[in-house]
Design a protein around this motif. Structure first.
Motif, PDB file in Angstrom:
ATOM      1  N   UNK A  44       0.794  -1.220   0.000  1.00  0.00           N
ATOM      2  CA  UNK A  44       0.000   0.000   0.000  1.00  0.00           C
ATOM      3  C   UNK A  44       0.823   1.266   0.000  1.00  0.00           C
ATOM      4  N   UNK A  45       2.138   1.143   0.050  1.00  0.00           N
ATOM      5  CA  UNK A  45       2.971   2.340   0.038  1.00  0.00           C
ATOM      6  C   UNK A  45       2.978   2.951  -1.358  1.00  0.00           C
ATOM      7  N   UNK A  46       2.997   4.268  -1.414  1.00  0.00           N
ATOM      8  CA  UNK A  46       2.896   4.980  -2.683  1.00  0.00           C
ATOM      9  C   UNK A  46       4.245   5.610  -3.042  1.00  0.00           C
ATOM     10  N   UNK A  47       4.641   5.412  -4.289  1.00  0.00           N
ATOM     11  CA  UNK A  47       5.911   5.915  -4.799  1.00  0.00           C
ATOM     12  C   UNK A  47       5.657   6.783  -6.037  1.00  0.00           C
ATOM     13  N   UNK A  48       6.427   7.840  -6.176  1.00  0.00           N
ATOM     14  CA  UNK A  48       6.339   8.699  -7.358  1.00  0.00           C
ATOM     15  C   UNK A  48       7.563   8.439  -8.231  1.00  0.00           C
ATOM     16  N   UNK A  49       7.339   8.175  -9.514  1.00  0.00           N
ATOM     17  CA  UNK A  49       8.426   7.991 -10.466  1.00  0.00           C
ATOM     18  C   UNK A  49       8.354   9.110 -11.492  1.00  0.00           C
ATOM     19  N   UNK A  50       9.494   9.752 -11.719  1.00  0.00           N
ATOM     20  CA  UNK A  50       9.589  10.856 -12.678  1.00  0.00           C
ATOM     21  C   UNK A  50      10.678  10.528 -13.688  1.00  0.00           C
ATOM     22  N   UNK A  51      10.330  10.628 -14.968  1.00  0.00           N
ATOM     23  CA  UNK A  51      11.293  10.357 -16.038  1.00  0.00           C
ATOM     24  C   UNK A  51      11.317  11.551 -16.975  1.00  0.00           C
ATOM     25  N   UNK A  52      12.493  12.139 -17.221  1.00  0.00           N
ATOM     26  CA  UNK A  52      12.562  13.295 -18.121  1.00  0.00           C
ATOM     27  C   UNK A  52      12.258  12.897 -19.557  1.00  0.00           C
ATOM     28  N   UNK A  53      11.655  13.814 -20.302  1.00  0.00           N
ATOM     29  CA  UNK A  53      11.296  13.521 -21.690  1.00  0.00           C
ATOM     30  C   UNK A  53      12.271  14.139 -22.677  1.00  0.00           C
ATOM     31  N   UNK A  54      13.193  14.971 -22.195  1.00  0.00           N
ATOM     32  CA  UNK A  54      14.198  15.578 -23.077  1.00  0.00           C
ATOM     33  C   UNK A  54      15.475  15.811 -22.286  1.00  0.00           C
ATOM     34  N   UNK A  55      16.619  15.933 -22.966  1.00  0.00           N
ATOM     35  CA  UNK A  55      17.898  16.072 -22.249  1.00  0.00           C
ATOM     36  C   UNK A  55      17.941  17.240 -21.272  1.00  0.00           C
ATOM     37  N   UNK A  99      15.590   8.041 -14.544  1.00  0.00           N
ATOM     38  CA  UNK A  99      14.335   8.281 -13.842  1.00  0.00           C
ATOM     39  C   UNK A  99      14.625   8.225 -12.349  1.00  0.00           C
ATOM     40  N   UNK A 100      13.888   9.008 -11.577  1.00  0.00           N
ATOM     41  CA  UNK A 100      14.066   9.022 -10.128  1.00  0.00           C
ATOM     42  C   UNK A 100      12.764   8.588  -9.475  1.00  0.00           C
ATOM     43  N   UNK A 101      12.892   7.885  -8.369  1.00  0.00           N
ATOM     44  CA  UNK A 101      11.725   7.410  -7.615  1.00  0.00           C
ATOM     45  C   UNK A 101      11.868   7.892  -6.176  1.00  0.00           C
ATOM     46  N   UNK A 102      10.757   8.403  -5.627  1.00  0.00           N
ATOM     47  CA  UNK A 102      10.748   8.784  -4.220  1.00  0.00           C
ATOM     48  C   UNK A 102       9.402   8.427  -3.613  1.00  0.00           C
ATOM     49  N   UNK A 103       9.390   8.224  -2.319  1.00  0.00           N
ATOM     50  CA  UNK A 103       8.126   7.993  -1.616  1.00  0.00           C
ATOM     51  C   UNK A 103       7.242   9.225  -1.762  1.00  0.00           C
ATOM     52  N   UNK A 104       5.950   8.992  -1.952  1.00  0.00           N
ATOM     53  CA  UNK A 104       5.043  10.118  -2.122  1.00  0.00           C
ATOM     54  C   UNK A 104       5.013  10.975  -0.863  1.00  0.00           C
ATOM     55  N   UNK A 105       5.134  12.285  -1.047  1.00  0.00           N
ATOM     56  CA  UNK A 105       5.053  13.219   0.079  1.00  0.00           C
ATOM     57  C   UNK A 105       3.589  13.347   0.489  1.00  0.00           C
ATOM     58  N   UNK A 106       3.279  13.199   1.769  1.00  0.00           N
ATOM     59  CA  UNK A 106       1.869  13.223   2.188  1.00  0.00           C
ATOM     60  C   UNK A 106       1.249  14.604   2.046  1.00  0.00           C
ATOM     61  N   UNK A 107      -0.042  14.627   1.780  1.00  0.00           N
ATOM     62  CA  UNK A 107      -0.781  15.874   1.696  1.00  0.00           C
ATOM     63  C   UNK A 107      -1.494  16.015   0.368  1.00  0.00           C
ATOM     64  N   UNK A 108      -2.409  16.964   0.324  1.00  0.00           N
ATOM     65  CA  UNK A 108      -3.151  17.284  -0.897  1.00  0.00           C
ATOM     66  C   UNK A 108      -2.742  18.661  -1.371  1.00  0.00           C
ATOM     67  N   UNK A 109      -2.885  18.901  -2.664  1.00  0.00           N
ATOM     68  CA  UNK A 109      -2.514  20.194  -3.229  1.00  0.00           C
ATOM     69  C   UNK A 109      -3.310  21.316  -2.556  1.00  0.00           C
TER      70      UNK A 109
END
Length: 312
Positions: A44-55, A99-109
């Motif tokens: 149930x742990x949530x992770x955010x993955x971000x991958x750049x689309x350009x150099x 690509x970088x992965x980090x645990x989701x930071x808690x909270x809502x926008x």
């Protein structure tokens, strides 16, 4: 081609050994520079993955990762009273970069319409921004992010206005206002600080009572603290702005900047010039039309204010 959520989930399993991806969801408001998804593992742990689309986005991400590693120490010490992403793993991309992965930071926008005068969330927001500006400027050294002194930053803003003027799409009266404020040297005598550089409602997380996290640090720099306040002075409910600024000023030590609010309001206006320039450079006619409409509305609004002031 954008990466699918499933492809991003596969990157997360490479970046975090042992991660058992159970579900994956695309992340709204991810922007044009990154493919982003939330991966939910079997626990149930949530992770955010971000991958750049350009150099260029990849280079920005590397600088952001280096900064986040330093910011984590200030979160742990309590100097920064809210969470930031903590890079937990990386996956190399076939085209280069990571690509970088980090645990989701808690909270809502953050919802700006939820801000009310007085203590609580509104004051917490002012304190969080003040804490960013109290961070040592040495944090930015050596991570590939820019540092400006006050004169250089004023010249940068002047260059933006000159480029916007050359498009012929900025109302002349508005240009004259901007130029007069940029030529007022006294207004630009400020102490540069660490600034987040991209504070928006989507990048500020809350639990409804306090600010719980600040996201997306790729535009951080040493520059004018007014930039981080501009969006609030422009878009927050008017009756909440005084509470934000009071909490902010209490959180700053030895703050002597009588023109901070004036520069923040100007920065909010100049954001429209940058939006126009983005549309022109990218050849996006819809963006240009949107920027022109907002500039014309701003021009009309400021003309009314000046007329009222002259009659007072």
């Amino acid at each position: 081609m954008p990466r699918s959520p499933l492809a991003l989930a596969a990157l997360a399993t490479v970046a975090i050994p042992g991660l058992d991806a159970f579900d994956v969801r695309p992340l709204a408001h991810s922007g044009a520079d990154f493919d982003v998804a939330v991966v939910i593992d079997a626990t149930g742990r949530r992770w955010v993955v971000r991958a750049p689309v350009r150099p260029a986005a990849g280079a920005s991400l590397e600088a952001e990762v280096a900064l986040l590693e330093r910011l984590g120490e200030h979160v742990d010490s309590g100097a920064l009273p809210c969470a930031v992403p903590r890079p937990a793993g990386f996956a190399h991309l076939p085209e280069g970069g990571r690509a970088v992965v980090h645990a989701e930071v808690p909270g809502a926008a953050l919802r700006l319409d939820a801000l009310r005068p007085g203590p609580g969330l509104t004051a917490s927001l002012g304190r969080a921004i003040a804490a960013v500006h109290q961070l040592p400027v040495e944090l930015i050294d050596g991570v590939g992010l820019p540092t400006y002194d006050a004169d250089a930053y004023r010249e940068r803003r002047m260059a933006e206005v000159d480029e916007a003027a050359r498009t012929g799409k900025v109302p002349p009266r508005l240009l004259r206002r901007w130029e007069a404020r940029l030529e007022d040297v006294a207004m630009w005598r400020f102490q540069p600080t660490v600034v987040h550089g991209d504070l928006t409602a989507e990048h500020v997380l809350t639990d409804g009572r306090t600010v719980t996290g600040l996201l997306t640090w790729g535009d951080a720099k040493v520059a004018d603290p007014a930039d981080d306040l501009a969006w609030l002075l422009v878009a927050a409910p008017e009756d909440a702005v005084d509470s934000i600024m009071e909490a902010y000023q209490l959180g700053r030590t030895e703050l002597k900047d009588p023109h901070l609010t004036a520069r923040a309001l100007l920065a909010g206006e100049l954001a429209l010039a940058r939006w126009l320039l983005y549309g022109v450079r990218s050849g996006d006619a819809d963006v240009v039309d949107d920027a022109v409409q907002m500039l014309e509305e701003l021009d009309a609004h400021t003309a009314v204010r000046e007329d009222e002031a002259s009659l007072a």
